[in-house]
Structure formats: C-alpha cells, structure tokens
Enzyme design. Structure first.
Site, PDB file in Angstrom:
ATOM      1  N   ASP A  21     -32.265  21.721 -29.467  1.00  0.00           N
ATOM      2  CA  ASP A  21     -30.929  22.366 -30.326  1.00  0.00           C
ATOM      3  C   ASP A  21     -30.353  23.500 -29.518  1.00  0.00           C
ATOM      4  O   ASP A  21     -31.047  24.114 -28.566  1.00  0.00           O
ATOM      5  CB  ASP A  21     -31.164  22.873 -31.795  1.00  0.00           C
ATOM      6  CG  ASP A  21     -32.677  23.937 -31.667  1.00  0.00           C
ATOM      7  OD1 ASP A  21     -33.415  23.679 -30.876  1.00  0.00           O
ATOM      8  OD2 ASP A  21     -32.556  24.763 -32.584  1.00  0.00           O
TER       9      ASP A  21
ATOM     10  N   GLU B 275     -35.529  24.192 -32.896  1.00  0.00           N
ATOM     11  CA  GLU B 275     -36.414  25.308 -32.811  1.00  0.00           C
ATOM     12  C   GLU B 275     -35.890  26.607 -32.929  1.00  0.00           C
ATOM     13  O   GLU B 275     -36.507  27.668 -33.647  1.00  0.00           O
ATOM     14  CB  GLU B 275     -36.788  25.262 -31.027  1.00  0.00           C
ATOM     15  CG  GLU B 275     -37.762  26.368 -30.651  1.00  0.00           C
ATOM     16  CD  GLU B 275     -37.439  27.555 -30.513  1.00  0.00           C
ATOM     17  OE1 GLU B 275     -38.026  28.716 -30.702  1.00  0.00           O
ATOM     18  OE2 GLU B 275     -36.154  27.922 -30.257  1.00  0.00           O
TER      19      GLU B 275
END
Ligand code: ZN
Ligand code: ZN
Length: 411
Positions: free
Chosen positions: A82, A149
């Site tokens: 991400d 994350e």
C-alpha cells in the site's frame, strides 16, 4: 564483487531492466490501503508466470504464491503493497500524480512515500530468481504480498481470512523495509525491533458562540489545548524513565474563524512504546486526561474517544535475525551490515509470525545515495524516493540470500 555477481543472483542482470520498469510503474500508480487492486493483479500475474501456485483476494487484496520444491523448511517472504495519502514532491519523471477517495470519502493525493513499491518489486524479482534456481534448494517458498501495512492491520486481515488454511506453516517469516541509509547497507535489531503503536481520536465537546462572550460558551479550543499539554505529562511524569514512550498529537482541528468559539475540537493522538504494559498505561492515561480536561472546562458531555488503528510490537527472533544478518554479511560485506537497537517506527509483519509462534527476522536496507552529504528524506516524506538501482539489486539479493540461508544452497 557486486551483489548481483553473487552465485545466488544468476539471471538477475537479464530481469533487472524489466524490474526497474515495474518499479517505476508501481511508483507512478500507487494505491491506498486495501485498494491495492492493480498492484495485486500485477503481483498475481507475475507470480503465476514464475511458476507459483497463486491465491488472490486474501484479507481484501492480499496475494500469496507457493512454490513446493521437495522436502525442507518452509520460508515465507513478505512484502507490503500500500501507498500513503501524501502529495509527491520528488520531481521525478515517474512521480505520482494520482488521487484517490479515502475511507472518509475525501479525495486525497496518493504516493508510495514508504517504499512499498520497492518491496513489491524486490520480492517479485527474488521469487522469480528463486524459482529459476530451484535446483539449488529444497523446501517450500511462500511469497506473500499483504495489503494495508500503513493501517497496521493488513497482515491481521489476511490471517483472519484464512491465510494459514491456504499456505503451509512457515519455519520462518522474513521481510525487509527500505529506509534512509546508504544503498548497499542492511541493519536489524535482534529481539524487540519496532514499537507498538496506537492511534486514537478524541472528540471534545464545548458550546459555541460569539468570541466576545466566552462566559456564555464552553471553549473547546482551550479544552483541547490543555489536553494536548497535559498528555505530554504521560511520558514525562507517569511512564517509568527506563521505558521509552512517545505521545504525539499530530492533528488538532477546531473552529473556522477568529471570533467564533466552535462547538467541538478533534484531536488525533499517536503513541509508541516497546512494552505492552506501557502501551496499556498510555491508553488509560489518554482516556483519563481527556475526560478530566473536559470536566475541568465545564464540557456539556464527556469526550468521544475512538480507536483509529494499532500496530503490534515487532519482536525479531534473536537467533533467526543474527543468522540472517550473517548471511547478509556474506553478500554485502561485514562492514555494511549492522546490528542496531529497537526503532520507534511500527510494523504489522510480526502478526504473521506471532499468530503461529514461528520466528521472525525483519531487517532494513538503505536505499539512498549519501555521497553528497545532504540530509535524507524520511519514510512518509513527500520527497522519499530511493534510487532505483542499485537499491533494487540489493533488495532482490538480500531476499534471495536470506531465503537460501534456510532453504539450502548447493553451490
Ligand atoms: Zn509507512
Ligand atoms: Zn512502510
């Protein structure tokens, strides 16, 4: 010898130009947490092409590839996918100009300001090389690409969605993160490695009115300001001086105009600690202080305190981490690989290991040219931009060499 001349990196030179293009493509097309659809699609396609049995859509956008290659240990290599709501300011020709709608419905800029694009590229490269070099090792290799994350719960989402029903139990969980530091270096903390973190929002209620008549109002700006100051006493006056802790109020929103007392103030607070007891102590203190300051200010009702996110304490297995660092010393040189203490950043990679009680080895790699002596941008900075090569070369090599440390290397 450069890292890619290492015998385990045979074939890297042929795939390197394509990997560099992939990195720039991922960098230019970042996706927010749990929206990594394009990235996950690329990952699944490439893992399949490299010969892995691929499962997609675990915990949202998570992808795993499994390569069974005879008897032996099961090694899990992990990357996060991400990006962040940051407006890129690197001036690179592959800089992101993307925007996306976040969970609150706001349109925000998006940037790979934490290097997860590099993690994805390096793991795809390492997975491909290890698949081509399967005559050199025996066991099972798992390449895991997790969502979110940055929210601290992408790994947990994959676990809760049945990750360990899909893949075998790993003997070890390995992962890496690109950091400000000289390219070609690696560093890790055996033992407690990264802080536990928690973020909460405190919504404080006042009673708005004319700025000239504070007696007729309850001012949430003063209430919030007192809370910000008092929260700092948690670290200085309540937590033991032998326990490191951080309390940061990163956002304080209230009001629109200088002569209007607003109705409410919203604070966003982030804490870090290296001990679950301290983490709990900070959480209790925040609630107590927010309630007490509200009451002290004559608030019409108590504050609303909501959890935004939390990250577990990251604890490296000391033996597995030292073993990994030794392997990396053989690759990068003894002077380029350092054993460090814990850092105050946070990660959720540890959930993948603690869920099953298996060892974790998580290390950092440098990704910057430091020869001009300029200060390096930190992770999450709008200027965060690792040099593509040789960071890519190092990042692929470290994953390959670390994996082979467990899987064997017949060379
Ligand atoms: Zn980050
Ligand atoms: Zn990161």
């Amino acid at each position: 010898m450069t890292v890619t001349e290492h015998p385990a990196l045979t074939g890297f030179d042929e795939i390197a130009p394509d990997l560099a293009d992939l990195y720039r493509d991922l960098h230019a097309n970042p996706e927010l947490s749990y929206a990594e659809h394009r990235t996950a699609g690329i990952v699944a396609e490439r893992l399949t092409a490299s010969g892995y049995a691929v499962t997609s859509g675990i915990g949202g956008t998570g992808v795993v590839g499994v390569l069974v290659n005879g008897d032996g240990p099961v090694v899990l290599l992990r990357a996060d996918m991400d990006a962040l709501p940051v407006r890129e300011d690197t001036g690179l020709d592959y800089a992101s100009t993307e925007t996306a709608v976040n969970a609150d419905g706001d349109t925000v800029p998006v940037m790979h300001a934490c290097g997860h694009d590099m993690h994805v590229t390096c793991l795809l490269g390492a997975a491909d090389l290890l698949a081509k070099a399967r005559a050199r090792w025996s066991g099972t290799l798992i390449a895991l690409f997790q969502p979110a994350e940055e929210l601290g719960d992408g790994a947990r989402s994959m676990i809760d969605d049945g990750l360990y029903d899909v893949i075998p139990r790993p003997s070890v969980v390995l992962g890496q993160h690109v950091m400000p530091g000289p390219v070609g270096s690696a560093f890790a903390s055996p033992g407690t490695a990264m802080a536990a973190a928690r973020s909460v929002q405190i919504r404080m209620f006042g009673r708005g009115g004319h700025g000239s008549m504070p007696d007729q109002c309850v001012d949430p700006v003063v209430m919030g300001a007192s809370t910000v100051m008092r929260l700092q006493t948690l670290v200085s006056r309540e937590v033991s001086p032998t326990n490191p802790a951080v309390v940061t109020v990163g956002s304080f929103q209230a009001g629109t105009k200088e002569n209007v007392i607003p109705d409410e103030a919203v604070l966003k607070v982030n804490t870090r600690s290296f001990d679950q007891h301290v983490s709990d102590q900070l959480a209790e203190g925040i609630t107590r202080i927010a309630n007490a300051e509200s009451e002290a200010s004559r608030a019409p009702k108590p504050p609303e305190i909501t959890d935004l996110n939390s990250f577990p304490l990251t604890v490296n297995d000391p033996d597995a981490t030292r073993r990994t660092l030794d392997a990396l010393r053989g690759l990068l040189g003894a002077d380029k690989v350092l054993e460090i203490g814990p850092v105050s950043g946070s990660e959720d990679v540890g959930d993948l290991a603690t869920e099953l009680g298996v060892p974790l080895a998580y290390w950092f790699i440098g990704g910057f040219d430091v020869t001009d002596g300029k200060p390096l941008p930190s992770n999450h900075s709008p200027q965060f931009a690792p040099v593509v090569r040789p960071t890519l070369d190092t990042g692929v090599a470290t994953l390959v060499v670390a994996a082979l440390e467990w899987l064997g290397d017949g060379s």
